[in-house]
Motif scaffolding. Structure first.
Motif, mmCIF file in Angstrom:
data_model
loop_
_atom_site.group_PDB
_atom_site.id
_atom_site.type_symbol
_atom_site.label_atom_id
_atom_site.label_comp_id
_atom_site.label_asym_id
_atom_site.label_seq_id
_atom_site.Cartn_x
_atom_site.Cartn_y
_atom_site.Cartn_z
ATOM 1 N N ASN A 196 -4.046 8.698 -7.846
ATOM 2 C CA ASN A 196 -4.288 7.681 -7.471
ATOM 3 C C ASN A 196 -3.748 7.614 -5.921
ATOM 4 O O ASN A 196 -4.599 7.170 -5.049
ATOM 5 C CB ASN A 196 -4.041 6.236 -8.279
ATOM 6 N N ALA A 197 -2.663 7.839 -5.797
ATOM 7 C CA ALA A 197 -1.876 7.733 -4.608
ATOM 8 C C ALA A 197 -2.540 8.709 -3.492
ATOM 9 O O ALA A 197 -2.793 8.208 -2.463
ATOM 10 C CB ALA A 197 -0.579 7.979 -4.524
ATOM 11 N N ILE A 198 -3.002 9.926 -3.831
ATOM 12 C CA ILE A 198 -3.278 10.752 -2.782
ATOM 13 C C ILE A 198 -4.684 10.499 -2.175
ATOM 14 O O ILE A 198 -5.105 10.308 -1.163
ATOM 15 C CB ILE A 198 -3.465 12.391 -3.071
ATOM 16 N N TRP A 199 -5.504 10.119 -3.300
ATOM 17 C CA TRP A 199 -6.737 9.427 -2.942
ATOM 18 C C TRP A 199 -6.738 8.198 -2.237
ATOM 19 O O TRP A 199 -7.379 7.998 -1.348
ATOM 20 C CB TRP A 199 -7.676 9.265 -4.260
ATOM 21 N N SER A 200 -5.791 7.227 -2.593
ATOM 22 C CA SER A 200 -5.596 6.079 -1.691
ATOM 23 C C SER A 200 -5.477 6.337 -0.239
ATOM 24 O O SER A 200 -5.844 5.763 0.626
ATOM 25 C CB SER A 200 -4.575 5.372 -2.119
ATOM 26 N N VAL A 201 -4.574 7.440 0.001
ATOM 27 C CA VAL A 201 -4.400 7.847 1.297
ATOM 28 C C VAL A 201 -5.611 8.279 2.122
ATOM 29 O O VAL A 201 -5.779 7.785 3.151
ATOM 30 C CB VAL A 201 -3.159 8.986 1.494
ATOM 31 N N VAL A 202 -6.384 9.224 1.330
ATOM 32 C CA VAL A 202 -7.652 9.820 1.951
ATOM 33 C C VAL A 202 -8.540 8.466 2.262
ATOM 34 O O VAL A 202 -9.035 8.332 3.390
ATOM 35 C CB VAL A 202 -8.293 10.816 0.953
ATOM 36 N N VAL A 203 -8.661 7.499 1.479
ATOM 37 C CA VAL A 203 -9.645 6.452 1.496
ATOM 38 C C VAL A 203 -8.910 5.524 2.880
ATOM 39 O O VAL A 203 -9.728 5.111 3.808
ATOM 40 C CB VAL A 203 -9.503 5.473 0.381
ATOM 41 N N ALA A 204 -7.652 5.417 2.771
ATOM 42 C CA ALA A 204 -7.114 4.631 4.098
ATOM 43 C C ALA A 204 -7.277 5.589 5.296
ATOM 44 O O ALA A 204 -7.787 5.045 6.361
ATOM 45 C CB ALA A 204 -5.493 4.636 3.947
ATOM 46 N N ALA A 205 -7.187 6.955 5.265
ATOM 47 C CA ALA A 205 -7.396 7.679 6.501
ATOM 48 C C ALA A 205 -8.851 7.610 6.874
ATOM 49 O O ALA A 205 -9.172 7.451 8.091
ATOM 50 C CB ALA A 205 -6.844 9.184 6.071
ATOM 51 N N GLU A 206 -9.774 7.614 5.845
ATOM 52 C CA GLU A 206 -11.498 7.583 6.302
ATOM 53 C C GLU A 206 -11.535 6.140 6.686
ATOM 54 O O GLU A 206 -12.301 5.985 7.709
ATOM 55 C CB GLU A 206 -12.033 7.686 4.839
ATOM 56 N N GLN A 207 -11.118 4.963 6.453
ATOM 57 C CA GLN A 207 -11.035 3.832 7.368
ATOM 58 C C GLN A 207 -10.645 3.889 8.466
ATOM 59 O O GLN A 207 -11.064 3.381 9.580
ATOM 60 C CB GLN A 207 -10.474 2.600 6.314
ATOM 61 N N ALA A 208 -9.275 4.498 8.702
ATOM 62 C CA ALA A 208 -8.870 4.466 10.026
ATOM 63 C C ALA A 208 -9.791 5.387 11.000
ATOM 64 O O ALA A 208 -9.731 5.010 12.021
ATOM 65 C CB ALA A 208 -7.295 5.235 9.923
ATOM 66 N N ALA A 209 -10.299 6.442 10.429
ATOM 67 C CA ALA A 209 -11.295 7.343 11.239
ATOM 68 C C ALA A 209 -12.483 6.468 11.951
ATOM 69 O O ALA A 209 -12.985 6.878 12.805
ATOM 70 C CB ALA A 209 -11.717 8.307 10.503
ATOM 71 N N ARG A 210 -12.666 5.281 11.156
ATOM 72 C CA ARG A 210 -13.950 4.721 11.825
ATOM 73 C C ARG A 210 -13.407 3.736 12.939
ATOM 74 O O ARG A 210 -14.575 3.073 13.756
ATOM 75 C CB ARG A 210 -14.461 3.522 10.875
ATOM 76 N N PHE A 223 0.791 -1.104 0.046
ATOM 77 C CA PHE A 223 0.050 -0.056 -0.157
ATOM 78 C C PHE A 223 0.883 1.368 -0.027
ATOM 79 O O PHE A 223 0.800 2.087 -0.689
ATOM 80 C CB PHE A 223 -1.034 0.046 1.057
ATOM 81 N N THR A 224 2.104 1.320 0.931
ATOM 82 C CA THR A 224 2.827 2.369 0.833
ATOM 83 C C THR A 224 3.521 2.640 -0.137
ATOM 84 O O THR A 224 3.568 3.864 -0.681
ATOM 85 C CB THR A 224 3.689 2.466 2.163
ATOM 86 N N GLY A 225 3.908 1.615 -0.722
ATOM 87 C CA GLY A 225 4.633 1.693 -2.154
ATOM 88 C C GLY A 225 3.901 2.377 -3.178
ATOM 89 O O GLY A 225 4.167 2.986 -4.156
ATOM 90 N N GLN A 226 2.631 1.849 -3.285
ATOM 91 C CA GLN A 226 1.638 2.588 -4.531
ATOM 92 C C GLN A 226 1.526 3.902 -4.171
ATOM 93 O O GLN A 226 1.369 4.943 -5.012
ATOM 94 C CB GLN A 226 0.499 1.766 -4.541
ATOM 95 N N THR A 227 1.431 4.276 -2.927
ATOM 96 C CA THR A 227 1.370 5.685 -2.397
ATOM 97 C C THR A 227 2.673 6.549 -2.824
ATOM 98 O O THR A 227 2.345 7.738 -3.319
ATOM 99 C CB THR A 227 1.048 5.695 -0.853
ATOM 100 N N LEU A 228 3.547 5.795 -2.869
ATOM 101 C CA LEU A 228 4.927 6.659 -3.148
ATOM 102 C C LEU A 228 4.886 7.137 -4.484
ATOM 103 O O LEU A 228 5.763 7.797 -5.025
ATOM 104 C CB LEU A 228 6.214 5.955 -2.714
ATOM 105 N N ARG A 229 4.296 6.388 -5.398
ATOM 106 C CA ARG A 229 4.152 6.902 -6.951
ATOM 107 C C ARG A 229 3.404 8.246 -7.105
ATOM 108 O O ARG A 229 3.509 8.723 -8.152
ATOM 109 C CB ARG A 229 2.883 5.828 -7.416
ATOM 110 N N TRP A 230 2.804 8.443 -5.875
ATOM 111 C CA TRP A 230 2.499 9.859 -5.558
ATOM 112 C C TRP A 230 1.917 10.689 -7.176
ATOM 113 O O TRP A 230 2.143 11.777 -7.294
ATOM 114 C CB TRP A 230 3.735 10.779 -5.410
#
Lengths: 470, 178
Positions: free
Chosen positions: A149-163, A139-146
């Motif tokens: 897609n990467a920034i929205w993946s971080v948002v989606v991950a943060a939204e899941q964490a927020a639950r 997951f973090t590797g895909q995000t480093l592609r920056w």
């Protein structure tokens, strides 16, 4: 002869001063059961894929810039301009794919052979943690592609964490590096991907291998020969004394052959297909985005779309947590008894079930039938069957009001709702009207959105949606 | 005396009371001093990493253009800069909102983040709907949920008109806590 003597003297000196040669030789030549053959290559293949990742990752780090503002252009440079850059990215991507795949195969093999049972409970538990770390690396590797897609993946991950109860908001802020995507986001993903998680992986691989050496490579199971913690160790030792072969080189050559073949496949894939394309820039104000995870998490993307809405708030948090804890607890719950999969039908069934489930979810994740089709074009005159009048107007409305984004009509549209190519054969105009006006769980109510004239036109169009049958 | 190395989990076997108290003291002293050393290094490092938890950002009003640039009833995407972007944030410092002019001097600003998992929703003007590209969430034009998994209506940002300019107040990415 002289050279050999020099080598011998040098080795003796190193042995005397460090003890390393004998340490290596003792460990490498530990006795392994003789019939542990090709089934046993997946663990070392995982390690080998990890080493590919270390080498290619360190090389990429020579040109990567972990800056939210510059990361994307650094990636573009690596991808488009740097000599071998595109190929190296490809190696890192297919290396990651291989690692995920090999972890999965290793796990399935160990589970089916019952190798996780006494005394190897902690071999399994450390392995489960390594699986978790591997997915976080993915997951973090895909995000480093920056890219976008990467920034929205971080948002989606943060939204899941927020639950997550209580700590959720903190976890989300930790992932984002604050309130929004910004300057702090990429640096922390970078620190996780390059220092924290690899450090944990190295430490746990060390522990995992130490445990393998401590308890020995498990012998392939025989049906009707259950594990009894009282006698297992003695029997295993007797087996080794009688028939054991030194791991190096008697067993190791298969690992080497398999790993080299794997590296060849990774190389060919990287050479032929190259690294994944970069998306749009990581600009949160570009709204045209369709965030998708890389293939190894695509099945989970499908899970998030398909969870029952009212249970979602529980399942999204407790589901993965419970699954992880159950996997870790597994060898402690079932640490004795039959090892052979011939006597463990439920074990075989669960592996098959999980494989089929992930494959099915993966396929759905690739198709995303629940996502509106934003590219749907107005239906052609040939399909509509009219160039003016209410049917024509209704077809226009069908496109403009967003119906076509979710409904399929004769070769175009979305897959979210039912296929309406033949709707008039199933529903009367009155039934259609009720449905359109009131909506449903997955359909907006259009009562306030359509004028009576528009509703009439829409119904006129839908009434023509009938396949002519003989 | 047994070799203590063969029984790692057993406490050190000690013979005389003096030896006991001396060894026990040294062992504890050792752990305490080492622990202090470790804490001296670890605390600032951990503090630095988790600092974003505790920083409260002051939000600011960002102008998104003249009132007259917006037609009544129209919903358009606007972009503006976050409250306090870091110098190297680049394009990631931008945020977006869906802005609608309701009447001559009232505006609504919707967050673009779907309340399901935060993906950016798109406005379909002719259909009067917001649709999410990720998991099929749909919202009516007032931001209430029309279909799909979102548990809450689209969030709104404070918006005001000042000196003939429309201003949106920056805010965190709305997190759905349920």
């Amino acid at each position: 002869m002289r050279l050999r003597r020099i080598y011998q003297q040098a080795c003796d000196w190193v042995e005397d001063r460090t003890g390393i040669p004998s340490w290596i030789s003792q460990n490498a030549k530990h006795l392994a059961p003789p019939d542990a053959k090709w089934w046993y290559v997946f663990g070392s293949a995982t390690l080998c894929a990890f080493l590919v990742q270390v080498v290619t990752g360190v090389a990429l780090a020579f040109s990567y810039v972990p800056s939210s503002g510059e990361g994307f252009s650094a990636l573009k440079f690596i991808n488009d301009d740097a000599p071998l850059g595109h190929f190296l990215r490809g190696l890192h991507y297919y290396g990651a794919s291989a690692m995920v795949l090999m972890v999965g195969l290793h796990m399935a093999q160990v589970f089916l052979f019952g190798s996780y049972k006494f005394p190897r409970e902690l071999n399994w538990a450390t392995g489960v943690l390594l699986l978790g770390f591997t997915l976080v690396m993915g997951f973090t590797g895909q995000t480093l592609r920056w890219d976008q897609n990467a920034i929205w993946s971080v948002v989606v991950a943060a939204e899941q964490a927020a639950r997550v109860p209580v700590a959720g908001k903190w976890m989300a802020r930790f992932l984002l590096g604050g309130d929004t995507i910004g300057g702090a986001t990429l640096t922390r993903v970078f620190a996780l991907h390059v220092f924290i998680i690899p450090g944990l992986i190295v430490a746990f691989i060390g522990l995992h291998l130490m445990l393998v050496l401590r308890h020995g490579i498990s012998e392939p199971p025989k049906a009707g020969k259950p594990v009894d913690p009282k006698t297992y160790r003695k029997e295993y030792q007797e087996l080794l004394d009688k028939t054991g072969r030194p791991f190096w080189p008697d067993a190791a050559w298969r690992d080497t052959v398999f790993c080299t073949a794997m590296i060849l496949v990774i190389t060919l894939l990287a050479w032929h297909f190259g690294a994944p394309q970069l998306g749009k820039p990581p600009d949160p104000s570009i709204i045209e985005a369709s965030p998708r995870p890389d293939w190894y998490l695509l099945w989970y993307f499908a899970v998030l779309a398909l969870l029952p809405y009212n249970l979602e708030k529980y399942l999204m948090v407790w589901g993965p947590l419970f699954a992880g804890l159950f996997l870790i607890a597994l060898p402690f719950l079932f640490n004795r008894g039959e090892r052979s999969f011939r006597r463990r039908p439920w074990a075989v069934a669960s592996v098959l079930l999980i494989t089929v489930m992930i494959a099915a979810l993966w396929r759905l994740g690739a198709q995303t039938p629940w996502s509106p089709n934003f590219k749907a074009q107005p239906l052609s005159a040939a399909i509509v069957g009219a160039t003016n009048g209410p049917v024509f107007a209704g077809a226009r409305l069908f496109h403009d009001k967003g119906c076509l984004n979710c409904h399929w009509v004769a070769g175009d549209g979305g897959r979210r709702g039912p296929d309406l190519t033949d709707v008039a054969s199933r529903l009367s105009p009155n039934q259609m009207l009720l449905r359109i006006a009131n909506g449903g769980v997955n359909m907006p109510a259009y009562a306030a959105n359509l004028t009576p004239a528009e509703m009439d036109a829409l119904l006129a169009f839908l009434e023509t949606r009938k396949i002519q049958r003989r | 005396m047994k070799d203590p190395n063969t029984e790692p989990c057993a406490r050190l076997r000690l013979s005389s009371p003096e030896e006991i108290s001396r060894r026990r003291f040294l062992a504890r002293f050792n752990l305490a001093v080492g622990g202090v050393g470790a804490l001296i290094v670890a605390l600032p490092a951990v503090g630095f990493i988790i600092a974003p938890f505790f920083q409260r950002r002051t939000e600011v009003w960002r102008s998104v253009g003249k009132v007259d640039a917006y037609k009544v009833g129209e919903t358009v995407a606007v972009e503006y800069e976050d409250a306090a972007p870091w110098p190297w944030a680049g394009v990631t410092a931008k945020s977006a909102a869906w802005l609608r002019r309701e009447s001559a001097d009232t505006f609504i600003a919707f967050s673009v983040n779907c309340t399901h998992l935060g993906c950016p929703v798109r406005w379909l003007a002719a259909a009067d709907l917001f649709m999410c590209p990720c998991h099929g969430g749909v919202y009516y034009k007032d931001g209430t949920v029309a279909a799909g998994p979102p548990p809450l209506p689209l969030r709104r940002y404070p918006v005001r008109v000042q000196n003939g300019e429309v201003q949106i107040r920056t805010g965190p990415i709305p997190l759905t806590k349920k």
